[in-house]
Design a protein around this motif. Structure first.
Motif, PDB file in Angstrom:
ATOM      1  N   UNK A 158       0.830  -1.215   0.000  1.00  0.00           N
ATOM      2  CA  UNK A 158       0.000   0.000   0.000  1.00  0.00           C
ATOM      3  C   UNK A 158       0.860   1.258   0.000  1.00  0.00           C
ATOM      4  N   UNK A 159       1.938   1.206   0.748  1.00  0.00           N
ATOM      5  CA  UNK A 159       2.823   2.354   0.866  1.00  0.00           C
ATOM      6  C   UNK A 159       3.460   2.701  -0.482  1.00  0.00           C
ATOM      7  N   UNK A 160       3.863   1.654  -1.187  1.00  0.00           N
ATOM      8  CA  UNK A 160       4.489   1.841  -2.488  1.00  0.00           C
ATOM      9  C   UNK A 160       3.487   2.405  -3.491  1.00  0.00           C
ATOM     10  N   UNK A 161       2.305   1.837  -3.426  1.00  0.00           N
ATOM     11  CA  UNK A 161       1.244   2.244  -4.343  1.00  0.00           C
ATOM     12  C   UNK A 161       0.890   3.715  -4.128  1.00  0.00           C
ATOM     13  N   UNK A 162       0.751   4.064  -2.863  1.00  0.00           N
ATOM     14  CA  UNK A 162       0.404   5.427  -2.492  1.00  0.00           C
ATOM     15  C   UNK A 162       1.479   6.412  -2.970  1.00  0.00           C
ATOM     16  N   UNK A 163       2.702   6.055  -2.724  1.00  0.00           N
ATOM     17  CA  UNK A 163       3.829   6.913  -3.110  1.00  0.00           C
ATOM     18  C   UNK A 163       3.860   7.099  -4.624  1.00  0.00           C
ATOM     19  N   UNK A 189       7.555  20.774  -7.644  1.00  0.00           N
ATOM     20  CA  UNK A 189       8.837  20.105  -7.433  1.00  0.00           C
ATOM     21  C   UNK A 189       9.105  19.933  -5.937  1.00  0.00           C
ATOM     22  N   UNK A 190       8.759  20.949  -5.161  1.00  0.00           N
ATOM     23  CA  UNK A 190       8.998  20.848  -3.718  1.00  0.00           C
ATOM     24  C   UNK A 190       7.969  19.954  -3.024  1.00  0.00           C
ATOM     25  N   UNK A 191       6.819  19.824  -3.617  1.00  0.00           N
ATOM     26  CA  UNK A 191       5.880  18.812  -3.107  1.00  0.00           C
ATOM     27  C   UNK A 191       6.492  17.428  -3.296  1.00  0.00           C
ATOM     28  N   UNK A 192       7.126  17.237  -4.441  1.00  0.00           N
ATOM     29  CA  UNK A 192       7.779  15.952  -4.713  1.00  0.00           C
ATOM     30  C   UNK A 192       8.934  15.731  -3.731  1.00  0.00           C
ATOM     31  N   UNK A 193       9.696  16.785  -3.492  1.00  0.00           N
ATOM     32  CA  UNK A 193      10.814  16.699  -2.548  1.00  0.00           C
ATOM     33  C   UNK A 193      10.318  16.200  -1.190  1.00  0.00           C
ATOM     34  N   UNK A 194       9.211  16.767  -0.727  1.00  0.00           N
ATOM     35  CA  UNK A 194       8.707  16.354   0.575  1.00  0.00           C
ATOM     36  C   UNK A 194       8.265  14.887   0.565  1.00  0.00           C
ATOM     37  N   UNK A 195       7.573  14.505  -0.482  1.00  0.00           N
ATOM     38  CA  UNK A 195       7.126  13.118  -0.586  1.00  0.00           C
ATOM     39  C   UNK A 195       8.311  12.152  -0.567  1.00  0.00           C
ATOM     40  N   UNK A 196       9.344  12.504  -1.281  1.00  0.00           N
ATOM     41  CA  UNK A 196      10.535  11.645  -1.355  1.00  0.00           C
ATOM     42  C   UNK A 196      11.203  11.546   0.009  1.00  0.00           C
ATOM     43  N   UNK A 197      11.394  12.680   0.669  1.00  0.00           N
ATOM     44  CA  UNK A 197      12.038  12.669   1.983  1.00  0.00           C
ATOM     45  C   UNK A 197      11.247  11.834   2.978  1.00  0.00           C
ATOM     46  N   UNK A 198       9.938  11.982   2.911  1.00  0.00           N
ATOM     47  CA  UNK A 198       9.077  11.239   3.832  1.00  0.00           C
ATOM     48  C   UNK A 198       9.205   9.739   3.566  1.00  0.00           C
ATOM     49  N   UNK A 199       9.160   9.407   2.306  1.00  0.00           N
ATOM     50  CA  UNK A 199       9.254   7.996   1.911  1.00  0.00           C
ATOM     51  C   UNK A 199      10.576   7.386   2.368  1.00  0.00           C
ATOM     52  N   UNK A 223      12.541   8.580   4.796  1.00  0.00           N
ATOM     53  CA  UNK A 223      12.572   8.592   6.260  1.00  0.00           C
ATOM     54  C   UNK A 223      11.882   7.374   6.850  1.00  0.00           C
ATOM     55  N   UNK A 224      10.823   6.971   6.194  1.00  0.00           N
ATOM     56  CA  UNK A 224      10.075   5.820   6.697  1.00  0.00           C
ATOM     57  C   UNK A 224      10.759   4.498   6.368  1.00  0.00           C
ATOM     58  N   UNK A 225      11.860   4.604   5.635  1.00  0.00           N
ATOM     59  CA  UNK A 225      12.637   3.408   5.327  1.00  0.00           C
ATOM     60  C   UNK A 225      12.377   2.910   3.925  1.00  0.00           C
ATOM     61  N   UNK A 226      13.458   2.852   3.143  1.00  0.00           N
ATOM     62  CA  UNK A 226      13.323   2.373   1.771  1.00  0.00           C
ATOM     63  C   UNK A 226      14.470   1.418   1.474  1.00  0.00           C
ATOM     64  N   UNK A 227      14.343   0.233   1.971  1.00  0.00           N
ATOM     65  CA  UNK A 227      15.452  -0.713   1.844  1.00  0.00           C
ATOM     66  C   UNK A 227      15.188  -1.787   0.793  1.00  0.00           C
ATOM     67  N   UNK A 228      13.925  -2.061   0.558  1.00  0.00           N
ATOM     68  CA  UNK A 228      13.622  -3.173  -0.337  1.00  0.00           C
ATOM     69  C   UNK A 228      13.928  -2.850  -1.789  1.00  0.00           C
ATOM     70  N   UNK A 229      14.167  -3.934  -2.508  1.00  0.00           N
ATOM     71  CA  UNK A 229      14.497  -3.822  -3.924  1.00  0.00           C
ATOM     72  C   UNK A 229      13.514  -2.946  -4.685  1.00  0.00           C
TER      73      UNK A 229
END
Length: 483
Positions: free
Chosen positions: A347-352, A380-390, A392-398
């Motif tokens: 769900x998190x991936x889909x939402x992002x 662009x800065x909306x995207x920046x925030x989304x990326x940082x949040x994503x 921050x919440x951890x993005x380790x998987x392939x």
RNA sequence: GGCGGCGUAGCCAAGUGGUUAAGGCAGAGGUUUGCAAAACCUCCAUUCAUCGGUUCGACUCCGAUCGCCGCCUCCA
């Protein structure tokens, strides 16, 4: 979606429809090369380059032409002052121009044309104008007869009778009408000149743009750009002489004009003396900051130059660059070849993915609406925030790294026309610097392990003074240059 | 005198005839951190120069007023 552009000619936004399916012709008035260009002059170079690059991004084959005015009174005067030839002055500042625009992240035009290389073409047009009675020769000068061109005033919305001729500058008594303008100037002793049917002389100011735009783009082409101060008389005159000589109905189809850079509410200009050169400014601020400072305002509006504004833009540019670099660090080896359907979806991936896709569409839509760069940068800065949040919440998987690489690809796309992301590493040999910093970070790590906070902090403070920021995180310590 | 443009929070700045008026900078509080940095979360314009008008409804359309700027001269 289609692209709409505000056309000075109609005073309205219009849908962009290319004249020619094969290419989009784009002509921009370039510099008069008698000095370094100032940051007000830099605005059209930046904004029209962004517009052109966005058109390219959208698939148009743009042919971008810029003139270099290498003969005029100011160049002649400068040459006299220094006791060198006009050509030496022109060559020197043409070289400086190329250096400066390169540093500003402006892509070179497809064609740069020098006025003095086109004297034969200019003479041909003037002859034609005389032949159709649109121009008349006096003793060595040739003037355009504005009365013979019915559409005169169409671009600037001026009526000949409303002009306050002679109010500020004496009218040349050789002219039939005060608004008539010179096509060919009779040579004065000691000035550079070329032979012509009317005697030795040199081209008037407006005629070179007609000659060169028609030569490289044809009698009718898509875009003509320049500063608002060129609407009258320069662009008005270009239309008159071009259409009178070629017989075309349309010279440039869309006229684009950028607003001014003001200094304390007043137009920045060489004659007022309130200017700062682009090269001076680039000693203080990186190009990404300067570009952001300009592009956070719409190209047609005024910008008030201020140090506070530039400093704010520097912080803004840094936020953008940090996120981009963070993304780049996480995604080596990933292609960003991301298809939502083919992946296992959390769900998190889909939402992002959905949020970025929406913002992506909105960003492009802003650009399509008369090149609304401030609106696009907001997205662009909306995207920046989304990326940082994503992240921050951890993005380790392939698959999460794959989607991040996809976003990085989007940022690269935007930056192909905006050019506001600073991807550089600080100007010093990064490999060696990084090796040094790894050793320093290792040392500090030992100190921290021993909970020797005073020494660890002293080390970090020393680095801060040297312009290096350390950032501790559970994943380890990274370093970067302070902007 | 003619023509053109502008006036949105402390600052910069998008935007829309009608649910919460983008985004950035600055500021306040919080999460995180040994402390930081960065990041994230929350707060920060009942209001869009002023006054009228049109409208069921305007900040957005129209008119007037005030203020600022540009062009009419070389000028990005």
């Amino acid at each position: 979606m289609s692209i709409t552009v505000f056309n000075t000619l109609s005073g309205k936004k219009e849908e962009y429809k290319p004249i020619n399916p094969d290419y989009s012709g784009f002509y921009v008035c370039g510099p008069t090369v008698y000095d370094y260009f100032h940051i007000g002059n830099a605005r059209p170079f930046i904004v029209f380059d962004v517009i052109r690059r966005f058109l390219i991004f959208r698939g148009y084959n743009v042919r971008y032409v810029m003139n270099l005015t290498d003969i005029d009174d100011k160049i002649i005067n400068r040459a006299k002052e220094e006791g060198v030839t006009s050509k030496e002055i022109a060559d020197r500042y043409i070289n400086a121009f190329f250096e400066d625009i390169q540093k500003l992240g402006i892509r070179p035009a497809d064609v740069y044309s020098r006025a003095t290389d086109h004297v034969p073409e200019i003479i041909t047009i003037i002859k034609k104008l005389i032949a159709v009675d649109a121009a008349y020769a006096t003793a060595g000068d040739v003037f355009f007869d504005v009365k013979q061109f019915s559409r005169y005033g169409q671009l600037s919305k001026k009526k000949l009778e409303d002009l306050q001729a002679g109010k500020r500058i004496a009218v040349d008594e050789l002219k039939k009408n005060p608004a008539d303008f010179v096509l060919w100037k009779k040579a004065k002793p000691g000035e550079p000149s070329w032979p012509s049917p009317w005697g030795n002389g040199r081209p008037g100011w407006h005629i070179e743009c007609s000659a060169m735009s028609m030569k490289f783009l044809g009698n009718s082409f898509d875009f003509h750009g320049g500063g608002q101060d060129l609407i009258f008389p320069h662009h008005e005159n270009e239309i008159a002489q071009s259409c009178a000589s070629s017989g075309c109905d349309t010279f440039a189809k869309y006229w684009l004009h950028n607003g001014f850079l003001d200094m304390k509410g007043e137009k920045m200009s060489k004659s007022l003396g309130n200017f700062i050169t682009a090269r001076e400014l680039m000693e203080i601020y990186p190009a990404s900051t300067i570009r952001l400072f300009y592009l956070q305002k719409h190209y047609r509006g005024p910008i008030d130059f201020s140090e506070d504004g530039l400093n704010a833009a520097r912080t803004t540019a840094e936020r953008l660059a940090l996120t981009y670099k963070k993304l780049a660090r996480l995604t080596p080896g990933y292609t960003g070849d991301f298809e939502m359907e083919s992946r296992q979806q959390t769900p998190r991936l889909k939402e992002f993915h959905h949020r970025i896709s929406t913002l992506d569409e909105e960003l492009i839509a802003a650009m399509e609406d008369d090149f609304n760069t401030p609106g696009a940068i907001g997205k662009l800065f909306d995207i920046v925030r989304e990326v940082n949040k994503f992240i921050d919440e951890g993005a380790a998987e392939e698959q999460e790294k794959e989607v991040l690489a996809w976003v990085q690809g989007k940022l690269d796309d935007y930056d192909r026309f905006l050019g506001v992301i600073d991807k550089s590493q600080g100007g010093i040999d990064h490999e060696r610097m990084d090796a040094v910093m790894r050793a320093v970070i290792k040392l500090r790590h030992s100190l921290r392990k021993e909970k020797n906070w005073p020494l660890a902090d002293q080390l970090r403070d020393g680095l801060t003074e040297a312009g290096i920021i350390l950032e501790d995180s559970p994943a380890g310590t990274t370093w970067r240059w302070r902007k």
